[in-house]
Design a protein around this motif. Structure first.
Motif, PDB file in Angstrom:
ATOM      1  N   GLU A  46       1.020  -0.952   0.009  1.00 39.09           N
ATOM      2  CA  GLU A  46      -0.112   0.018  -0.275  1.00 39.09           C
ATOM      3  C   GLU A  46       0.835   1.080   0.048  1.00 39.09           C
ATOM      4  OE1 GLU A  46      -3.080   2.268   2.718  1.00 39.09           O
ATOM      5  OE2 GLU A  46      -2.539   0.292   3.572  1.00 39.09           O
ATOM      6  N   PHE A  49       2.439   1.628  -3.418  1.00 40.15           N
ATOM      7  CA  PHE A  49       1.812   2.267  -4.650  1.00 40.15           C
ATOM      8  C   PHE A  49       0.955   3.555  -4.415  1.00 40.15           C
ATOM      9  CE2 PHE A  49       2.816  -2.042  -5.964  1.00 40.15           C
ATOM     10  CZ  PHE A  49       2.879  -1.856  -7.459  1.00 40.15           C
ATOM     11  N   VAL A  55      -2.217   6.802  -9.415  1.00 41.12           N
ATOM     12  CA  VAL A  55      -2.886   6.025  -8.279  1.00 41.12           C
ATOM     13  C   VAL A  55      -3.764   6.901  -7.517  1.00 41.12           C
ATOM     14  CG1 VAL A  55      -2.641   4.303  -6.468  1.00 41.12           C
ATOM     15  CG2 VAL A  55      -1.380   4.178  -8.477  1.00 41.12           C
ATOM     16  N   ALA A  58      -4.698   3.233  -2.679  1.00 40.46           N
ATOM     17  CA  ALA A  58      -4.478   1.755  -2.508  1.00 40.46           C
ATOM     18  C   ALA A  58      -4.965   1.245  -1.125  1.00 40.46           C
ATOM     19  CB  ALA A  58      -3.080   1.445  -2.547  1.00 40.46           C
ATOM     20  N   ILE A  88      -5.568  -1.408  -5.734  1.00 47.03           N
ATOM     21  CA  ILE A  88      -5.054  -0.273  -6.343  1.00 47.03           C
ATOM     22  C   ILE A  88      -6.021   0.500  -7.344  1.00 47.03           C
ATOM     23  CG2 ILE A  88      -3.445   0.795  -7.542  1.00 47.03           C
ATOM     24  CD1 ILE A  88      -1.586  -1.751  -6.873  1.00 47.03           C
ATOM     25  N   TYR A  90      -6.978   3.374  -9.735  1.00 45.06           N
ATOM     26  CA  TYR A  90      -5.886   4.093 -10.800  1.00 45.06           C
ATOM     27  C   TYR A  90      -6.416   4.873 -11.893  1.00 45.06           C
ATOM     28  CZ  TYR A  90      -5.309  -0.006 -13.551  1.00 45.06           C
ATOM     29  OH  TYR A  90      -5.558  -1.205 -14.424  1.00 45.06           O
TER      30      TYR A  90
END
Length: 219
Positions: A46, A49, A55, A58, A88, A90
């Motif tokens: 987490e 990312f 992103v 996460a 995730i 994004y």
């Protein structure tokens, strides 16, 4: 009448603008995609990312098991079939699925079938939980990782299954200020996370495997 007409025109214009903004936000939200990966300790995945441009968020949690709404304790004790995972979200217009998959492989030890780094056991193993539209990209990323390493990559590409978020205490662990008791005494969760990551040897092993291609080592 003229004044009333002007007010009415103004309000109509305002409603149109608000409607366009709402529509724009709705369209933008619909463009977001999700990718679920497992890379050992979900705090680390987490934290890694959430630093990536594009992103949105996460979320730490669990996937791959058969028990509904499992607790952290149930998962790490085994028997639910889940592993620690991160979902995730994004914007594919900013970062592609292929890029995220490449970064994922280079942030873990995909040759280790027994866990990740100091965390051992099935619940800490690696995996990609791919949506149907992501399977080809996931398999291609796995093949490239194996070719680059010159070693067998054991990370499975699995069909996406139900993802269960972990409780709030595990979300954004790496930046929480609340205190926890560690073997080094009381520490904020943020500092406990840093100490854990270093002691676990995550970044050291990733650098050993991937060298300068490791996107998060030392973060």
């Amino acid at each position: 009448m003229t004044h009333f007409h002007n007010v009415k025109t103004y309000l109509l214009g305002l409603m149109i603008v608000v409607g366009l903004i709402a529509q724009s936000k709705s369209i933008h939200a619909q463009q977001f995609e999700t990718l679920t990966v497992a890379g050992g300790c979900f705090w680390c995945v987490e934290a890694d990312f959430e630093k990536v441009d594009g992103v949105v968020e996460a979320v730490s949690g669990f996937s791959g098991g058969t028990v509904e709404n499992p607790t952290y304790k149930q998962v790490v004790n085994g028997g639910t079939g889940h592993i620690e995972a991160v979902q995730i979200t994004y914007d594919p217009n900013t970062v592609t699925t292929a890029t995220l998959l490449s970064m994922f492989f280079r942030s873990v030890d995909p040759t280790d079938a027994g866990g990740q780094f100091c965390d051992r056991g099935y619940s800490y193993t690696t995996a990609i939980f791919a949506a149907p539209s992501q399977i080809d990209a996931a398999n291609a990323a796995k093949a490239r990782a194996q070719a680059d390493l010159g070693q067998t990559v054991v990370t499975p590409v699995l069909t996406a299954s139900e993802f269960y978020p972990a409780d709030a205490g595990h979300q954004d662990y790496y930046k929480q200020s609340s205190l926890v008791l560690t073997r080094f005494g009381p520490k904020s969760k943020a500092n406990a996370y840093k100490a854990y990551r270093e002691a676990c040897g995550r970044d050291e092993r990733v650098r050993e495997l991937w060298g300068s291609a490791a996107p998060f080592a030392g973060s």
